[in-house]
Write an enzyme that holds these catalytic residues in place. Structure first.
Site, PDB file in Angstrom:
ATOM      1  N   ARG A  50       0.823  -1.205   0.000  1.00 28.50           N
ATOM      2  CA  ARG A  50       0.000   0.000   0.000  1.00 28.50           C
ATOM      3  C   ARG A  50       0.862   1.263   0.000  1.00 28.50           C
ATOM      4  NH1 ARG A  50      -5.148  -0.197   2.026  1.00 28.50           N
ATOM      5  NH2 ARG A  50      -4.896   1.725   3.196  1.00 28.50           N
ATOM      6  N   ARG A  93       9.951   6.142  -2.403  1.00 24.00           N
ATOM      7  CA  ARG A  93      10.301   7.134  -3.434  1.00 24.00           C
ATOM      8  C   ARG A  93      11.726   7.623  -3.265  1.00 24.00           C
ATOM      9  NH1 ARG A  93       5.216   9.854  -2.331  1.00 24.00           N
ATOM     10  NH2 ARG A  93       3.609   8.807  -3.537  1.00 24.00           N
ATOM     11  N   ARG A 148      -9.000  -6.434  13.541  1.00 24.29           N
ATOM     12  CA  ARG A 148      -8.464  -5.493  14.521  1.00 24.29           C
ATOM     13  C   ARG A 148      -9.500  -4.403  14.741  1.00 24.29           C
ATOM     14  NH1 ARG A 148      -4.467  -7.203  17.503  1.00 24.29           N
ATOM     15  NH2 ARG A 148      -3.418  -5.168  17.668  1.00 24.29           N
ATOM     16  N   ARG A 170      -0.616   6.044  16.172  1.00 22.45           N
ATOM     17  CA  ARG A 170      -0.534   7.382  15.576  1.00 22.45           C
ATOM     18  C   ARG A 170      -1.425   8.359  16.332  1.00 22.45           C
ATOM     19  NH1 ARG A 170      -3.437   5.795   9.747  1.00 22.45           N
ATOM     20  NH2 ARG A 170      -5.366   5.048  10.646  1.00 22.45           N
ATOM     21  N   GLU A 220      -4.410   6.811  18.710  1.00 22.85           N
ATOM     22  CA  GLU A 220      -5.039   5.615  18.142  1.00 22.85           C
ATOM     23  C   GLU A 220      -4.343   4.356  18.644  1.00 22.85           C
ATOM     24  OE1 GLU A 220      -5.997   6.434  14.001  1.00 22.85           O
ATOM     25  OE2 GLU A 220      -5.758   4.314  13.559  1.00 22.85           O
ATOM     26  N   TYR A 229      -8.923  -5.823   2.865  1.00 23.68           N
ATOM     27  CA  TYR A 229      -8.482  -4.486   3.292  1.00 23.68           C
ATOM     28  C   TYR A 229      -8.696  -3.524   2.116  1.00 23.68           C
ATOM     29  CZ  TYR A 229      -5.030  -1.326   5.622  1.00 23.68           C
ATOM     30  OH  TYR A 229      -4.370  -0.292   6.246  1.00 23.68           O
ATOM     31  N   ASP A 245      -9.797  -0.011   0.202  1.00 20.98           N
ATOM     32  CA  ASP A 245      -9.909   1.436   0.345  1.00 20.98           C
ATOM     33  C   ASP A 245     -11.292   1.873  -0.150  1.00 20.98           C
ATOM     34  OD1 ASP A 245      -7.432   1.911   1.445  1.00 20.98           O
ATOM     35  OD2 ASP A 245      -6.442   2.050  -0.503  1.00 20.98           O
TER      36      ASP A 245
END
Ligand code: UDP
Length: 368
Positions: free
Chosen positions: A172, A176, A248, A278, A299, A347, A349
């Site tokens: 995911r 770069r 989860r 996070r 979180e 999972y 999006d």
């Protein structure tokens, strides 16, 4: 007889709307007291901040049809997700990019040098076909970056060793060798100006659709339906009779403050000894708004119990057999179609969920 749709998230809304436009009468049921499923957003009455109640949702897609669809219902504001990570007492830029690499290794590489450095001194090129999350990380970034940015975070997020998780989870995230710190690599990216719940309410706003909140699905609903679209948990539909699939759930420790608390929307914490994954600061998801006060969420991720809201299907390698059995049951279930992240235990999006929901509704209509 009407169509019954269980779950008022994106899957349910898009399928409901498509069938309603084709002339079907549609009832959308949701056990919660709001639309939007886990995409739900709500303006905080105390601070005025639009809060992503179940954690951050940033819409991103390469799919023109999906983008045209969502923007035909609601105004989207440009939003660029620039995530930071606090690791070992320093703050880095994510996804791993040239800035991260230079800062982490104390270098001043240009793109070509950074690529050569990672490929020749870090990446484990002996891993030809990475299967697990860990192999994928070791193959592409090597042990130092893996241990700093992915290992601790992933253990906290998924509650298991990264070697037990599929490589797809790490795929995911881009890697770069330039200074592009856009978390996503998609052409279209944004956040609905009035929030996701407003967008979903607009999709569902059709004379052939009635919505029933606070309404758990029962067999009686199914008996009265011409067809059921189920976007709840796949194993939940079958009363978990073969055993429970692993999900989860998240706990959010909410706090408010004045001013700007962390200076960005998402700050990840890579260290294993920090118990949360996070901190999200919600007003930064709406940079076009201005607020004196701020709302943040710490979180925490944990195993999903029977009474918890499932967020992420885990898909451990060893769960495959159980999943296949449920998939076989789902296939054989007459008059019911399983959709969305929970209904198909993937999972997904938001954009993929919407694309699949459009296809699912089109296929349903094509055979009628
Ligand atoms: N991940 C990580 N460190 C990070 C961010 C992500 O190890 O700082 C891993 C983690 O396993 C996570 C996955 O990459 O579950 C996907 O990250 P993403 O940001 O897409 O997760 P989401 O926002 O969907 O929770």
């Amino acid at each position: 007889m009407s169509i019954v749709i269980v779950g008022a998230g994106f899957s349910g809304a898009v399928i409901g709307r498509t069938l309603a436009e084709a002339g079907y009468t549609v009832s959308v049921l949701d056990s919660r007291d709001h639309l939007g499923g886990n995409c739900h957003t709500e303006r905080c009455s105390e601070t005025g901040v639009m809060v992503h109640t179940y954690g951050p949702h940033i819409f991103h897609t390469d799919n023109q049809r999906v983008w045209d669809y969502v923007t035909s219902f609601a105004e989207f504001m440009p939003y660029r997700n620039q995530v930071k990570s606090t690791v070992g007492g320093a703050v880095y830029s994510l996804p791993i990019n040239l800035h991260t690499i230079n800062q982490f290794f104390g270098k001043t590489f240009n793109p070509e040098e950074a690529r050569a450095f990672v490929e020749t001194t870090q990446a484990d090129t002996s891993i030809a076909d990475p299967q697990s999350f860990e192999e994928q990380a070791l193959r592409f970034v090597g042990p130092a970056l893996y241990e700093a940015f992915f290992k601790g975070y992933t253990e906290k997020q998924w509650g298991c060793a990264p070697s037990a998780l599929p490589a797809s989870i790490l795929k995911r995230l881009p890697l770069r060798f330039n200074y592009d710190d856009n978390y996503f690599a998609h052409r279209f990216q944004g956040i609905p100006k009035a929030g996701y719940t407003d967008l979903i309410a607009k999709i569902l706003d059709h004379p052939n659709i009635d919505v029933h909140l606070n309404t758990p699905y029962t067999a009686a609903h199914g008996a009265r339906a011409a067809h059921v679209f189920w976007s709840g948990p796949l194993d939940g539909y079958f009363g978990e009779k073969l055993g429970r699939l692993g999900y989860r759930t998240l706990d959010f420790e909410r706090f408010t403050s004045s001013g700007d608390w962390q200076g960005c929307a998402v700050m990840n914490y890579g260290d294993a000894d920090v118990p949360f994954t996070r901190i999200t600061e919600h007003k930064h998801f709406a940079p076009w708004e201005s607020h004196e006060s701020t709302v943040c969420y710490r979180e925490f991720s944990r195993a999903c119990g029977a009474d918890d809201i499932p967020y992420y299907p885990i898909r451990l390698v060893e769960e495959k057999a159980l999943l296949s059995q449920y998939e076989a049951l789902a296939q054989a279930e007459e008059g019911v179609t399983f959709v969305g992240r929970l209904g198909t235990y993937r999972y997904l999006d938001m954009d993929v969920t919407i694309a699949e929901a459009m296809d699912c509704a089109d296929e349903f209509l094509a055979v009628r």
